[in-house]
Motif scaffolding. Sequence first.
Motif, short mmCIF file in Angstrom:
data_model
loop_
_atom_site.label_atom_id
_atom_site.label_comp_id
_atom_site.label_asym_id
_atom_site.label_seq_id
_atom_site.Cartn_x
_atom_site.Cartn_y
_atom_site.Cartn_z
N TYR A 261 1.50 -1.12 0.47
CA TYR A 261 0.38 -0.31 0.30
C TYR A 261 0.78 1.45 -0.18
O TYR A 261 0.25 2.71 0.11
CB TYR A 261 -0.34 0.30 1.23
N SER A 318 -1.99 -6.70 5.06
CA SER A 318 -3.44 -5.71 5.05
C SER A 318 -2.94 -5.87 6.50
O SER A 318 -4.96 -5.73 7.07
CB SER A 318 -4.73 -6.71 5.11
N SER A 333 -6.19 -2.82 11.03
CA SER A 333 -6.83 -3.17 9.29
C SER A 333 -5.41 -1.74 8.58
O SER A 333 -4.84 -0.79 9.67
CB SER A 333 -7.76 -3.11 8.95
N VAL A 334 -5.30 -2.05 7.27
CA VAL A 334 -3.83 -1.05 6.58
C VAL A 334 -4.66 0.29 7.12
O VAL A 334 -4.13 0.76 6.70
CB VAL A 334 -4.31 -1.79 5.44
N THR A 410 -7.79 -10.89 2.65
CA THR A 410 -6.61 -10.71 2.58
C THR A 410 -5.61 -11.26 1.56
O THR A 410 -5.12 -11.01 1.45
CB THR A 410 -6.18 -11.12 4.26
N GLY A 676 -4.64 0.58 -2.92
CA GLY A 676 -5.93 1.60 -1.75
C GLY A 676 -6.57 2.22 -2.28
O GLY A 676 -7.50 2.95 -1.87
N SER A 714 -7.97 5.20 -0.03
CA SER A 714 -8.23 4.21 1.01
C SER A 714 -9.39 2.94 1.42
O SER A 714 -10.05 2.54 2.26
CB SER A 714 -8.71 5.35 2.99
N GLU A 716 -10.15 -1.00 1.41
CA GLU A 716 -9.83 -2.29 1.83
C GLU A 716 -10.20 -3.10 0.59
O GLU A 716 -9.42 -4.11 0.99
CB GLU A 716 -10.01 -2.22 3.11
N ASN A 717 -11.07 -3.00 1.12
CA ASN A 717 -12.36 -4.23 0.39
C ASN A 717 -13.15 -3.57 -0.15
O ASN A 717 -13.88 -2.49 -0.49
CB ASN A 717 -12.88 -4.99 1.49
N GLY A 740 -11.56 1.29 6.31
CA GLY A 740 -10.40 0.65 7.34
C GLY A 740 -11.38 1.67 8.21
O GLY A 740 -12.45 1.62 9.07
#
Length: 1421
Positions: A261, A318, A333-334, A410, A676, A714, A716-717, A740
């Motif tokens: 990241y 992650s 988390s990241v 992850t 991200g 930013s 994450e998923n 996050g």
Amino acid sequence: MYFLSGWPKRLLCAPRSPAEAPLHVQSDPRRAFFAVLAPARLSIWYSRPTVLIVTYKEPAKSSTQFGSYKQAEWRPDSTMIAVSTANGYILFFHITSSRGDKYLYEPVYPKGSPQMKGIPHFKEEHCAPALNLEMKKILDLQAPIMSLQSVLEDLLVATSDGLLHLIHWEGMTNGRKAINLSTVPFSVDLQSSRGSFLGFADVHIKDMEYCATLDGFAVVFNDGKVGFITPVSSRFTAEQLHGVWPQDVIDGTCVAVNNKYRLMAFGCASGSVQVYTIDNTTGAMLLSHKLELTAKQYPDIWNKTGAVKIIRWSPDNSAVIVTWEYGGLSLWSVFGAQLICTLGGDFAYRSDGTKKDPLKINSMSWGAEGYHLWVISGFGSQHNEIESDLRSIVKQPSILLFQFIKSVLTVNPCMSNQEQVLLQGEDRLYLNCGDASQTQNPKSSSACTDHTPSREKSPFADGGLESQGLSTLLGHRHWHVVQISSTYLESNWPIRFSAIDELGQNIAVAGKFGFAHYSLLTKKWKLFGNITQEQNMIVTGGLAWWNDFMVLACYNLSDRQEELRIYLRTSNLDNAFAHVTKAPAETLLLSVFRDMVVVFRLDCSICLYSIERKFDGSNTTASVQVLQEVSMSRYIPHPFLVVSITLTSVSTENGITLKMPQQARDAESIMLNLAGQLIMMQRDRSGPQIREKDSNPNQRKLLPFCPPVVLAQSVENVWTTCRANKQKRHLLEALWLSCGGAGMKVWLPLFPRDHRKPHSFLSQRIMLPFHINIYPLAVLFEDALVLGAVNDTLLYDSLYTRNSAREQLEVLFPFCVVERTSQIYLHHILRQLLVRNLGEQALLLAQSCAALPYFPHVLELMLHEVLEEEATSREPIPDPLLPTVAKFITEFPLFLQTVVHCARKTEYALWNYLFAAVGNPKDLFEECLMAQDLDTAASYLIILQNMEVPAVSRQHATLLFNTALEQGKWDLCRHMIRFLKAIGSGESETPPSTPTTQEPSSSGGFEFFRNRSISLSQSAENVPPGKFSLQKTLSMPSGPSGKRWSKDSDCAENMYIDMMLWRHARRLLEDVRLKDLGCFAAQLGFELISWLCKERTRAARVDNFVVALKRLHKDFLWPLPIIPASSISSPFKNGKCRTVGEQLLKSQSADPFLTSEMDAGISNIQRSQSWLSNIGPTHRDTDIASSPGPQMQDAFLSPLSHKGDECSIGSATDLTESSSMVDGDWTMVDENFSTLSLTQSELEHISMELASKGPHKSQVQLRYLLHIFMEAGCLDWCVVISLILRESSVVSQILSIAQSSEMDGEMLQNIKTGLHAVDRWASTDCPGYKPFLNIIKPQLQKLSEITEEQVQPDTFQPITVGKTPEQSSPRAEESRGSSSRASISHSETGSNSVVSRNEEDTTGADEEEPFQDGAYDCSVS
């Protein structure tokens, strides 16, 4: 994301002296070996099995020269270790395998076990290798070493004299001279023409880490400043280096970088971690986010943690783990969502509430795949402490292994288009799906609107969730745990990827080599039959399911070729059944969308394949074709930065404006998560459109993609779905992002209403942020839910009470488990839309979800949150949202409940603000009454009671009380009585208190009389015979409910309530609602008898007998009697064989429900005489009690035992009577019944007679009412009820009372006229009543004589009771022997009970009726 599991393990390495106490741990690049440093020794540990392999001990002489060991760094190929010492030396150790024994530990298998020794790589996987350590070179840098870092083929060392040394791994300085930091220019960004230099002499680097994807070093200086040093060109010399630094960090302590990241996490002395990234255009350092404990979550510790000591990113980048000076661990988390912190809860406190010392950590390192964290705990770092506490195991430094479970997202982000939550542990998987054996096919139901597709019927869903179409993925809090096949795990540990199919029925896992899959239906694993094939492939880019196929990207070791392979689940796991496509470069990521596979490769290219099922003779395979390739090298600086790739149907157009609507769910765009940043590439529809029907769909050329657009930062998923549902388009066509610490975001489509043309100025999508309290792992699109997981802890320290056990790990740490959790997010989205003045969209979205069972909760949450924020705000709010929210909620029928539930859960101080927005509570109360929603109205009453004067709440309470009485809401009525009393007794400030007296239970029966109640809620089968015996006096209510009415009876409030109750009872009687009257009296403990006595001549009179009779038939579901055709034509033969007509009369007059034991005694004789008098040609007015002849008793002896009786008609009636005990259950009849010969007319008659009965419950109720009215002396009502029950004995007994007591002539006249009216009605409308009316005709004639002559009552003698007990007892004895051992004596059942009852009851009976114990004893049954 990452979750702690179980207790930490402690490795056996008890140091015997301070020089052996471990202080630093460092894993090798593959995380298979761990170097552990003590002050004078270096140990190498193996990870699986976790064993010590070799230790190098520094001799005492050289140890004093070098100083104690400080840090270690591995060479990238794991053949060397460099160790820095306190006196400025670097020691280089070579790691060689020992010559003789190749393995230190080997597994031993029993004879004949299937493990073959011929497998390639077998030994390496199962054994711990035997290694040697030898020191090869010593380098003296003449200054204390602060940090050493392995950079590609070199070792970078920072010393305390401000120099940076670049050293070759062979121990050479490479001829380059050290770089002096004071000559490196630093600036705010790289665009500045020249930077300032570090202006003071004693500056040096305290900590640093190399970042490969940014090509530079993140550094922390000894004065607390932080920065990033990067070579401007490829050469690493002082002139070529340039540094940037942020202005605002002055207390840095340590640093860790995240390569995937491109983040640099700097620990600060304040205890927070500041995470920076580099701006691509200017090169400046930008603050991304902070990791800090909040005062809200950790009030006692948040600013007392000390400085940040160590930061470590997980192997998959992650998550990040942080520890502080004063101890404690936290995992984030990241992008800053906190996952675990050991400074609160069970980690920090013992079960008795005392505080524990937090775990102090000297060093830590992640194990393979992040399943373990190796920690060197330091409870005391000073030597003297160690010596004094050497006997205490815990106080000395030791190696702990924390175990983790992580989300599959992850490592295998293609799982984000699934609705399952899948977690992978070191040797097991955790699923949240239910019973996979009963699933629906998601394809077939995707167009369906009334239930959600891809759902499973689970064993723990009791139908409550299923019926509302809710996903079973919600389920309960427990996981479905699948143990990974130990055979596969032995040679392929650790598990790197796992995936679950769309239905949640199959799982695939990939470890070091090959892969395996498991079916939840058969509960079996399927492995490669040929182990060479398994060991020959390495899965590189993840694996995914497509229907019944596994799609995976792998590297073929023997051919040295990258491949895309597809295996069928149902066939054997073998390359012969696989479809293999060769790939030009290594695949990093893979994802499946509908019938397409998208892969991302090392050369930054994206390739789209189409995949289809192919039937090749007997076996099924899949075929793959390349559809499109897109190069992304212009946009992606480093392929490793791409976190996930997803093919979606989401586009900036929302489907309405597309030329062809079916394209709306095609693969419209590619979503790339680049470090991200979420980047979207849409198909370019600006060119000429190809009409679909003109070209073959397989050959049609796919549209090119537009240049990428950044959607969000930013990230994450990402979650998206390819399903369609017209009802819930908002939710299904949205894109869900997890960001996050910033919570979640949703990219929501906006639809014009009724398919109008959208406004050109309105965007067709909107990004809405919202916060949730859990870490999201899956999104249930239709159910508007986010699924997640959360760590929970269990304390076991109370089990270890001895002092010696105080040091156990089980005492120091709680046991960690992972729990499933879910959260509603709909209210956040609705609120965000309302804030942005998109009320119409909010309404469309809410209406599509209104069928969800928790939708009322959603509205309530939204109202509550806005109210709390705005009503407690210190500054005035310029544009308050509450009126908008209130107006929005009024669009739904649940508006009234929502408001009152919200108010009841909010403190009183905020009520004025709330009702100023939603409306006056008095108006809302009246709306509830109009809508017949009494329970909600009752809730408003409590609000009115607190906000208005007592008079107002009393007025509203009276209104509600009357309505509740009308509707028969008895629970509410009881509460209202309590409430009205509380207001009257001056308790108006508090809600009504619970009364001390016991309330009658609300099971729906006439349960006012405690010992003799006949519960309506009991069915006929389970009413014991004793229930029929009404034993106590009926005049005064006994038990606690009676006391309640007598207490405080002089109080005006009670009088007020009584008046309302009386008024209601009067209304019920006037409307002939006897059933409601009975319920009302029983439920509210109303003194019915005494009230009826007062009202005997007023409300309790029967004005119209015919209307009353009809109404009772209707209310009690009692059928009107009918006469069968056969009864008219039947001949009268001899005395032995009487007519069916007589039988009809008998059955209509005898009580059909009570058992045959009740037919003894005088009442029988009365009945038999009245039948005979009607059958014969002449009406014999015999004296009722005169001739109890045996020939009349014949009919009542049960003839079932006389097999020779060729035509016993009486038996039919007896049969019915004896079976009525079980209400039509014929099993209690004697076996001899089978020998009876019944003619068709008799059978017809039996069925006729059964048809003429009402329900058993109604009969019990009617008898009860008969009792009540009899006791209150309302004889006209008694006559009506006995007409329905067709009880001639009761009628005659009532008439005897009427004749023998000083009854007012008016009532007798009323009864007479009433019965005549019934007679007339029966003649015209209901001939079924005629036979019964004929039976009671003689009494009626006597009654008319009485009313005409007004004869003195004492000339009529009451019936003697003397003989009755003697006559009934032998019959009772006989039946007791044959009954199935009943525990209650039969003398208490049926009509016999009346006799025994009245003997004891006469003492407490009403004084108004002097002849009670004579005349009516024998007949109320």
